[in-house]
Design a protein around this motif. Sequence first.
Motif, mmCIF file in Angstrom:
data_model
loop_
_atom_site.group_PDB
_atom_site.id
_atom_site.type_symbol
_atom_site.label_atom_id
_atom_site.label_comp_id
_atom_site.label_asym_id
_atom_site.label_seq_id
_atom_site.Cartn_x
_atom_site.Cartn_y
_atom_site.Cartn_z
ATOM 1 N N SER A 30 1.730 19.373 6.412
ATOM 2 C CA SER A 30 0.621 18.972 5.559
ATOM 3 C C SER A 30 -0.591 18.567 6.388
ATOM 4 O O SER A 30 -1.732 18.688 5.925
ATOM 5 C CB SER A 30 1.043 17.802 4.662
ATOM 6 O OG SER A 30 1.414 16.672 5.441
ATOM 7 N N GLY A 52 -9.028 28.470 6.943
ATOM 8 C CA GLY A 52 -7.674 28.902 6.612
ATOM 9 C C GLY A 52 -7.169 29.973 7.554
ATOM 10 O O GLY A 52 -6.014 29.931 8.006
ATOM 11 N N PHE A 55 1.025 26.870 5.893
ATOM 12 C CA PHE A 55 0.886 25.886 6.965
ATOM 13 C C PHE A 55 2.219 25.197 7.213
ATOM 14 O O PHE A 55 2.953 24.884 6.271
ATOM 15 C CB PHE A 55 -0.180 24.854 6.602
ATOM 16 C CG PHE A 55 -1.532 25.456 6.382
ATOM 17 C CD1 PHE A 55 -2.412 25.607 7.437
ATOM 18 C CD2 PHE A 55 -1.916 25.890 5.129
ATOM 19 C CE1 PHE A 55 -3.662 26.176 7.235
ATOM 20 C CE2 PHE A 55 -3.157 26.463 4.917
ATOM 21 C CZ PHE A 55 -4.031 26.611 5.984
ATOM 22 N N PRO A 57 -1.144 27.028 0.445
ATOM 23 C CA PRO A 57 -0.704 25.863 1.220
ATOM 24 C C PRO A 57 0.590 26.095 1.969
ATOM 25 O O PRO A 57 0.805 25.529 3.035
ATOM 26 C CB PRO A 57 -0.532 24.777 0.141
ATOM 27 C CG PRO A 57 -1.390 25.227 -0.992
ATOM 28 C CD PRO A 57 -1.343 26.711 -0.975
ATOM 29 N N ALA A 112 1.467 19.523 -0.413
ATOM 30 C CA ALA A 112 0.233 20.294 -0.552
ATOM 31 C C ALA A 112 0.463 21.393 -1.564
ATOM 32 O O ALA A 112 1.109 22.378 -1.272
ATOM 33 C CB ALA A 112 -0.188 20.893 0.799
ATOM 34 N N GLY A 122 -4.146 28.903 9.682
ATOM 35 C CA GLY A 122 -2.883 29.429 9.156
ATOM 36 C C GLY A 122 -2.688 30.906 9.359
ATOM 37 O O GLY A 122 -1.638 31.447 8.967
ATOM 38 N N PHE A 143 -2.795 21.553 6.831
ATOM 39 C CA PHE A 143 -3.513 21.845 5.596
ATOM 40 C C PHE A 143 -4.687 20.890 5.418
ATOM 41 O O PHE A 143 -5.793 21.299 5.031
ATOM 42 C CB PHE A 143 -2.536 21.738 4.421
ATOM 43 C CG PHE A 143 -3.187 21.797 3.074
ATOM 44 C CD1 PHE A 143 -3.636 22.988 2.550
ATOM 45 C CD2 PHE A 143 -3.356 20.643 2.318
ATOM 46 C CE1 PHE A 143 -4.236 23.043 1.310
ATOM 47 C CE2 PHE A 143 -3.952 20.682 1.088
ATOM 48 C CZ PHE A 143 -4.394 21.893 0.572
ATOM 49 N N ILE A 160 -8.567 24.542 -3.492
ATOM 50 C CA ILE A 160 -8.640 25.587 -2.476
ATOM 51 C C ILE A 160 -9.427 26.776 -2.992
ATOM 52 O O ILE A 160 -9.054 27.937 -2.818
ATOM 53 C CB ILE A 160 -7.230 26.028 -2.013
ATOM 54 C CG1 ILE A 160 -6.292 24.829 -1.968
ATOM 55 C CG2 ILE A 160 -7.286 26.610 -0.619
ATOM 56 C CD1 ILE A 160 -4.846 25.212 -1.836
#
Length: 492
Positions: free
Chosen positions: A137, A179, A134, A131, A343, A183, A140, A124
């Motif tokens: 998974s 991201g 989120f 992670p 994750a 998220g 992610f 990442i």
Amino acid sequence: MNDEQDSNRWRQLDKDLKRIGRLELSGQAISRPLIAPGAALVFILLACGAAALALTPSGSSWALVLAAGVGAYMALNIGANDVANNVGPAVGAKVLTMGGALLIAAVFESLGAVLAGGDVVETIAGGIVAPEGFATSDGFVRVMICAMIAAALWVNLSTWLGAPVSTTHAVVGGVLGAGMAGGGLDAVNWPAVGTIAAGWVASPVMGGVAAAGLLAFLQARIARAPDPLAAGRRWAPVLVAAMAGVFTTYLAMKALSHLIPVAPWQALGMGLAAGLAAWAAAHPLVAWASAEMENRPRSLKALFRLPLAIAAALLSFAHGANDVANVVGPLAAIARATQDGAAGALVVAPGWVMAIGAVGISLGLLLFGPRLVRMVGDEITKLSPPRAWCVAMSAAATVILASWMGLPVSSTHVAVGGVFGVGFLREWQEARRAREARRARDRALDHAPEERSRRMLVRRSHFLTIVAAWVVTAPATAALSALILAVWSRLL
């Protein structure tokens, strides 16, 4: 009559053979541009097949297979764009041929990725996205795939435009955009983003200043010395020792540290030992190489040919060890998330994932790299062996200094910044000579304004294109990855 029929028959056969020959040449001309894309497509399909074979019964097949294909595409683009910085100066200085440079880079990139790429890969883009931000998974995994697609597309476009960009920054931008879209703002590690952004500005400036400083030192101590040959014999072993020390320290920090913990003082000690050994070995070699040289600065360029070739190989090794994480990191995280639903920030990269990164980078260089190699080596400014050596040394020294300062820098920005620094230093020296000539009323050394403009040693079109690509890389990949994620979410 029979003779006339035979003659007509042979003439007709000659016409048919010429027609067939033209058709074959046309077919070859059409198919030649398709060889590289075809080979790249085969590699991507093989990567998808490797991912399918690695699936567990509980794994999510479509996501991992798709991610493997995207990761292979990303690796090809890293090889086509990023590796040019390591061998481009050596090609531009006529120390390595294009074929020799591609072969050296491909071998040492693969060795660096396989031997020192590391089993544990930080994903990442260095902690850009958390992670735990989120809910599942699957969310992610979508973010990682969209980030890889956006980064790969941007690097591909930059390569087509002839602009060397940082693939690390492309990955960072892609992860950041997807991201935030997937998220929210809380999923982003903003302090890490700010630190990385500072490195975007510092990288080319530090590389350019270091390369210009090294070139000025060489000019003052060797080229303009009263006895250039004696100065070259005295300073060449010192420069070889400095190169050995700097690159040993660089490799210890960027490659060996993936295998075993290496403290900064340990890396420095390794570099010091390597430098002393190189200094002792270089004295007789320099004396032998310079025995038949004429006593003039131009002759001393030959002393930099072998060190520059070695520098290109070492930079390729370190780049393979470091930048393979741009492919391996997100792909390994996706593999873990799709296989066991976890994750995490740190994952263990399977062997097939490492192979995709190592082979893909080398294959991308061989298939699509020559254009950027020529750009970095020939088309920004004219490079000689000493100037190219200054670029390579400044790249390694700047990365080491930035690592000790805790400042993340781009090897692409540092190396290309070094090329700019060498060119702009020579422009400044040329302008200073012109000013002195005008004050001395020396028309032989002075030039008209149009001629001074023509003599600018850094091509402004390439400079502006590259800087513009650097500035927009992260925002462009962030916006593109967010758009891809939005389209994906709406369609599926």
